[in-house]
Design an enzyme around this catalytic site. Structure first.
Site, PDB file in Angstrom:
ATOM      1  N   GLY A 147       1.030  -1.029   0.054  1.00 34.02           N
ATOM      2  CA  GLY A 147      -0.024   0.095   0.101  1.00 34.02           C
ATOM      3  C   GLY A 147       0.952   1.353   0.049  1.00 34.02           C
ATOM      4  O   GLY A 147       2.061   1.093  -0.041  1.00 34.02           O
ATOM      5  N   GLN A 148       0.270   2.583  -0.089  1.00 32.69           N
ATOM      6  CA  GLN A 148       0.960   3.643  -0.071  1.00 32.69           C
ATOM      7  C   GLN A 148       1.773   4.069   0.989  1.00 32.69           C
ATOM      8  O   GLN A 148       2.905   4.265   0.983  1.00 32.69           O
ATOM      9  CB  GLN A 148      -0.158   4.852   0.085  1.00 32.69           C
ATOM     10  CG  GLN A 148      -0.820   4.769  -1.448  1.00 32.69           C
ATOM     11  CD  GLN A 148      -1.602   6.337  -1.452  1.00 32.69           C
ATOM     12  OE1 GLN A 148      -1.028   7.313  -1.717  1.00 32.69           O
ATOM     13  NE2 GLN A 148      -2.974   6.398  -0.858  1.00 32.69           N
ATOM     14  N   ASP A 178      -2.663 -13.289   5.247  1.00 32.24           N
ATOM     15  CA  ASP A 178      -4.012 -12.673   4.685  1.00 32.24           C
ATOM     16  C   ASP A 178      -4.854 -12.305   5.854  1.00 32.24           C
ATOM     17  O   ASP A 178      -5.348 -13.181   6.643  1.00 32.24           O
ATOM     18  CB  ASP A 178      -4.737 -13.883   4.003  1.00 32.24           C
ATOM     19  CG  ASP A 178      -6.037 -13.539   3.482  1.00 32.24           C
ATOM     20  OD1 ASP A 178      -6.460 -12.246   3.636  1.00 32.24           O
ATOM     21  OD2 ASP A 178      -6.811 -14.316   3.091  1.00 32.24           O
ATOM     22  N   ASP A 227      -9.125  11.033   9.370  1.00 30.84           N
ATOM     23  CA  ASP A 227     -10.067  12.066   9.551  1.00 30.84           C
ATOM     24  C   ASP A 227     -11.554  11.905   9.125  1.00 30.84           C
ATOM     25  O   ASP A 227     -12.536  12.475   9.921  1.00 30.84           O
ATOM     26  CB  ASP A 227      -9.523  13.239   8.822  1.00 30.84           C
ATOM     27  CG  ASP A 227      -9.425  13.210   7.221  1.00 30.84           C
ATOM     28  OD1 ASP A 227      -9.294  11.889   6.752  1.00 30.84           O
ATOM     29  OD2 ASP A 227      -9.904  13.894   6.349  1.00 30.84           O
ATOM     30  N   TYR A 272     -17.278   3.056   5.442  1.00 31.62           N
ATOM     31  CA  TYR A 272     -15.607   2.910   5.589  1.00 31.62           C
ATOM     32  C   TYR A 272     -15.383   3.565   6.862  1.00 31.62           C
ATOM     33  O   TYR A 272     -14.737   3.056   7.636  1.00 31.62           O
ATOM     34  CB  TYR A 272     -15.304   3.673   4.346  1.00 31.62           C
ATOM     35  CG  TYR A 272     -13.661   4.101   4.707  1.00 31.62           C
ATOM     36  CD1 TYR A 272     -12.581   3.006   4.596  1.00 31.62           C
ATOM     37  CD2 TYR A 272     -13.290   5.373   4.864  1.00 31.62           C
ATOM     38  CE1 TYR A 272     -11.220   3.353   4.801  1.00 31.62           C
ATOM     39  CE2 TYR A 272     -12.010   5.797   5.123  1.00 31.62           C
ATOM     40  CZ  TYR A 272     -10.860   4.681   5.199  1.00 31.62           C
ATOM     41  OH  TYR A 272      -9.624   5.166   5.418  1.00 31.62           O
ATOM     42  N   TRP A 298      -6.543  12.374   3.578  1.00 32.98           N
ATOM     43  CA  TRP A 298      -5.930  12.695   2.011  1.00 32.98           C
ATOM     44  C   TRP A 298      -5.044  12.138   1.726  1.00 32.98           C
ATOM     45  O   TRP A 298      -3.854  12.933   1.299  1.00 32.98           O
ATOM     46  CB  TRP A 298      -6.340  13.913   1.650  1.00 32.98           C
ATOM     47  CG  TRP A 298      -7.669  14.944   2.052  1.00 32.98           C
ATOM     48  CD1 TRP A 298      -8.506  14.443   2.810  1.00 32.98           C
ATOM     49  CD2 TRP A 298      -7.921  16.106   1.639  1.00 32.98           C
ATOM     50  NE1 TRP A 298      -9.498  15.419   3.061  1.00 32.98           N
ATOM     51  CE2 TRP A 298      -9.237  16.451   2.088  1.00 32.98           C
ATOM     52  CE3 TRP A 298      -7.261  17.192   0.572  1.00 32.98           C
ATOM     53  CZ2 TRP A 298      -9.957  17.588   1.877  1.00 32.98           C
ATOM     54  CZ3 TRP A 298      -8.219  18.173   0.210  1.00 32.98           C
ATOM     55  CH2 TRP A 298      -9.356  18.604   0.857  1.00 32.98           C
TER      56      TRP A 298
HETATM   57  N1  LIG Z   1      -5.743   6.582   1.322  1.00 31.55           N
HETATM   58  C1  LIG Z   1      -6.310   7.781   2.060  1.00 31.55           C
HETATM   59  O1  LIG Z   1      -6.807   8.722   1.549  1.00 31.55           O
HETATM   60  C2  LIG Z   1      -6.207   7.635   3.712  1.00 31.55           C
HETATM   61  C3  LIG Z   1      -6.662   8.761   4.090  1.00 31.55           C
HETATM   62  C4  LIG Z   1      -6.913   8.757   5.611  1.00 31.55           C
HETATM   63  C5  LIG Z   1      -6.288   7.591   6.282  1.00 31.55           C
HETATM   64  N2  LIG Z   1      -5.947   6.509   5.557  1.00 31.55           N
HETATM   65  C6  LIG Z   1      -5.545   5.366   6.356  1.00 31.55           C
HETATM   66  O2  LIG Z   1      -4.180   5.222   6.067  1.00 31.55           O
HETATM   67  C7  LIG Z   1      -3.675   3.823   6.217  1.00 31.55           C
HETATM   68  C8  LIG Z   1      -2.940   3.663   4.964  1.00 31.55           C
HETATM   69  O3  LIG Z   1      -3.687   3.829   3.673  1.00 31.55           O
HETATM   70  P1  LIG Z   1      -3.134   3.548   2.280  1.00 31.55           P
HETATM   71  O4  LIG Z   1      -3.545   4.788   1.347  1.00 31.55           O
HETATM   72  O5  LIG Z   1      -1.583   3.224   2.529  1.00 31.55           O
HETATM   73  O6  LIG Z   1      -3.827   2.255   1.848  1.00 31.55           O
HETATM   74  P2  LIG Z   1      -3.886   1.370   0.669  1.00 31.55           P
HETATM   75  O7  LIG Z   1      -2.570   2.057  -0.197  1.00 31.55           O
HETATM   76  O8  LIG Z   1      -4.883   0.991   0.191  1.00 31.55           O
HETATM   77  O9  LIG Z   1      -2.944   0.034   1.242  1.00 31.55           O
HETATM   78  C9  LIG Z   1      -3.663  -0.670   2.013  1.00 31.55           C
HETATM   79  C10 LIG Z   1      -2.951  -2.042   1.971  1.00 31.55           C
HETATM   80  O10 LIG Z   1      -3.794  -2.892   2.946  1.00 31.55           O
HETATM   81  C11 LIG Z   1      -3.754  -4.129   2.187  1.00 31.55           C
HETATM   82  N3  LIG Z   1      -4.699  -5.126   2.488  1.00 31.55           N
HETATM   83  C12 LIG Z   1      -6.327  -5.046   1.992  1.00 31.55           C
HETATM   84  N4  LIG Z   1      -6.861  -6.067   2.444  1.00 31.55           N
HETATM   85  C13 LIG Z   1      -5.973  -7.001   3.191  1.00 31.55           C
HETATM   86  C14 LIG Z   1      -5.955  -8.360   3.452  1.00 31.55           C
HETATM   87  N5  LIG Z   1      -7.170  -8.812   3.503  1.00 31.55           N
HETATM   88  N6  LIG Z   1      -4.887  -8.859   3.774  1.00 31.55           N
HETATM   89  C15 LIG Z   1      -3.544  -8.330   3.553  1.00 31.55           C
HETATM   90  N7  LIG Z   1      -3.400  -7.169   3.203  1.00 31.55           N
HETATM   91  C16 LIG Z   1      -4.738  -6.485   3.053  1.00 31.55           C
HETATM   92  C17 LIG Z   1      -3.674  -3.829   0.685  1.00 31.55           C
HETATM   93  O11 LIG Z   1      -3.371  -5.133   0.012  1.00 31.55           O
HETATM   94  P3  LIG Z   1      -3.551  -5.314  -1.375  1.00 31.55           P
HETATM   95  O12 LIG Z   1      -2.118  -4.295  -2.139  1.00 31.55           O
HETATM   96  O13 LIG Z   1      -2.887  -6.558  -1.682  1.00 31.55           O
HETATM   97  O14 LIG Z   1      -4.709  -4.913  -1.935  1.00 31.55           O
HETATM   98  C18 LIG Z   1      -2.859  -2.731   0.601  1.00 31.55           C
HETATM   99  O15 LIG Z   1      -1.745  -2.976   0.297  1.00 31.55           O
HETATM  100  C19 LIG Z   1      -4.994   2.968   6.225  1.00 31.55           C
HETATM  101  O16 LIG Z   1      -5.307   2.701   7.347  1.00 31.55           O
HETATM  102  C20 LIG Z   1      -6.089   4.063   5.694  1.00 31.55           C
HETATM  103  O17 LIG Z   1      -7.419   3.694   6.063  1.00 31.55           O
HETATM  104  C21 LIG Z   1      -5.920   6.820   4.120  1.00 31.55           C
END
Ligand SMILES: NC(=O)c1ccc[n+]([C@@H]2O[C@H](COP(=O)([O-])OP(=O)(O)OC[C@H]3O[C@@H](n4cnc5c(N)ncnc54)[C@H](OP(=O)(O)O)[C@@H]3O)[C@@H](O)[C@H]2O)c1
Length: 299
Positions: free
Chosen positions: A10-11, A44, A110, A133, A159
């Site tokens: 993930g990011q 997983d 947020d 969500y 964001w």
């Molecule tokens: N993105 C935003 O705008 C945002 C804003 C505020 C807070 N956040 C929070 O910040 C954190 C990081 O976000 P991010 O943007 O880095 O998220 P992301 O890029 O969507 O990455 C999430 C990772 O979780 C993994 N995942 C999901 N389901 C899974 C499962 N069943 N088993 C194992 N791995 C699994 C995904 O794996 P795959 O790559 O295999 O799918 C993905 O690599 C999260 O907690 C998110 O809620 C995000």
């Protein structure tokens, strides 16, 4: 020292890996070999038994949970799966971390707030999520505080964008090059978070004496870049930096309905994380420039 990072693809997971593998900032008493990065293929999270089995065989000092179900609109249809990953897994990780006497850092959002406040949100403000969500993310926070009243830390970010995966910056760059004009939301305010900055902050925290050496009650912290903008202003700045000639038309949330409702104003107050862990926070524009410089080098 064994530090587990979930969500390695993930990011945020990739941003932490980038720093750990290339930087000396991880601290004198830590080495890249201390970090174990796992993705879906290694662990997983949709299976409770696979999680138990994994942790029966692997013990950690710190767990950084970057994995999450992050499809905000799709969560309206997949609330059960979102709840499994964002709530029940967090609860299970909290119990495991407690049993292993590990510390746990978990990331929230947020979006736990309804966005109706006209002041930046404090960690003590009452959440009121307005989509599926965000309800699962809040349930995860609460479960963690219950099963792990000590030694966990929740960081709410907003964001999130990076040079990895799909995000607003990359979508705007793509669409801006394809189209002459774009409609972008003007009535949702907040602050972007460059994932590298958040990764840096997390690595600073885990080096900090207050995190490592002292047993602390579980705490919530807010983190994003500095500044307050709308998505419209964010898009305009992306095009300005990249010199893309694409008109950005302001539209309201009402004119641009999405399956999941978004909060109107989720600007967060970050004083607590700055004060407790001495975290330096960059302005959103300088961080956006840093990310876009890397994206350009990748082209
Ligand atoms: N993105 C935003 O705008 C945002 C804003 C505020 C807070 N956040 C929070 O910040 C954190 C990081 O976000 P991010 O943007 O880095 O998220 P992301 O890029 O969507 O990455 C999430 C990772 O979780 C993994 N995942 C999901 N389901 C899974 C499962 N069943 N088993 C194992 N791995 C699994 C995904 O794996 P795959 O790559 O295999 O799918 C993905 O690599 C999260 O907690 C998110 O809620 C995000």
């Amino acid at each position: 020292m064994r530090i587990l990072v979930t969500g390695k693809n993930g990011q945020l997971g990739r941003s932490i890996q980038k720093i750990v593998n290339t930087d000396t900032k991880i601290g004198n008493n830590q080495s890249p070999n201390d970090f174990i990065f796992v993705g879906r293929e290694d662990l997983d999270l949709s299976s409770e038994t696979s999680i138990s089995r994994y942790f029966n065989n692997n013990k950690f000092d710190i767990i950084i949970n970057c994995a999450a179900y992050t499809q905000v609109d799709r969560a309206e249809q997949e609330a059960e799966l979102a709840n499994q990953i964002n709530h029940l897994v967090v609860k299970q990780l909290g119990s495991i971390a407690s049993n292993q006497r590990a510390k746990l850092i978990h990331i929230s959002t947020d979006y736990v707030f309804d966005g109706e406040s006209n002041k930046p949100y404090l960690e003590t403000d009452t959440p009121n999520p307005i989509n599926a969500y965000s309800r699962t993310k809040l349930a995860g926070e609460k479960a963690l505080q219950t099963v792990m009243p000590m030694n966990a830390l929740v960081i709410r970010a907003s964001w999130l964008y990076s040079e990895y995966g799909n995000n607003f910056v990359k979508t705007m760059l793509k669409l801006g090059k394809e189209r002459d004009e774009l409609n972008v939301i003007i009535d949702q305010m907040g602050s972007p978070t460059y994932a590298t900055d958040l990764a840096d902050a997390i690595l600073e925290i885990i080096k900090h004496k207050k995190f490592r050496d002292v047993a602390q009650t579980t705490q919530i912290y807010h983190y994003s870049n500095e500044g307050e903008i709308s998505w419209h202003e964010f898009a305009k700045e992306i095009f300005k930096i990249e010199k893309i000639e694409c008109e950005v038309n302001p539209v309201t949330s009402q004119q641009y309905p999405t399956p999941a409702k978004r909060p109107r104003n989720t600007l967060m107050n970050k004083d607590k994380i700055v004060k407790v862990f001495n975290i330096k926070i960059s302005n959103w524009k300088s961080s956006l420039n840093a990310c876009m410089t890397i994206l350009k080098q990748k082209q």
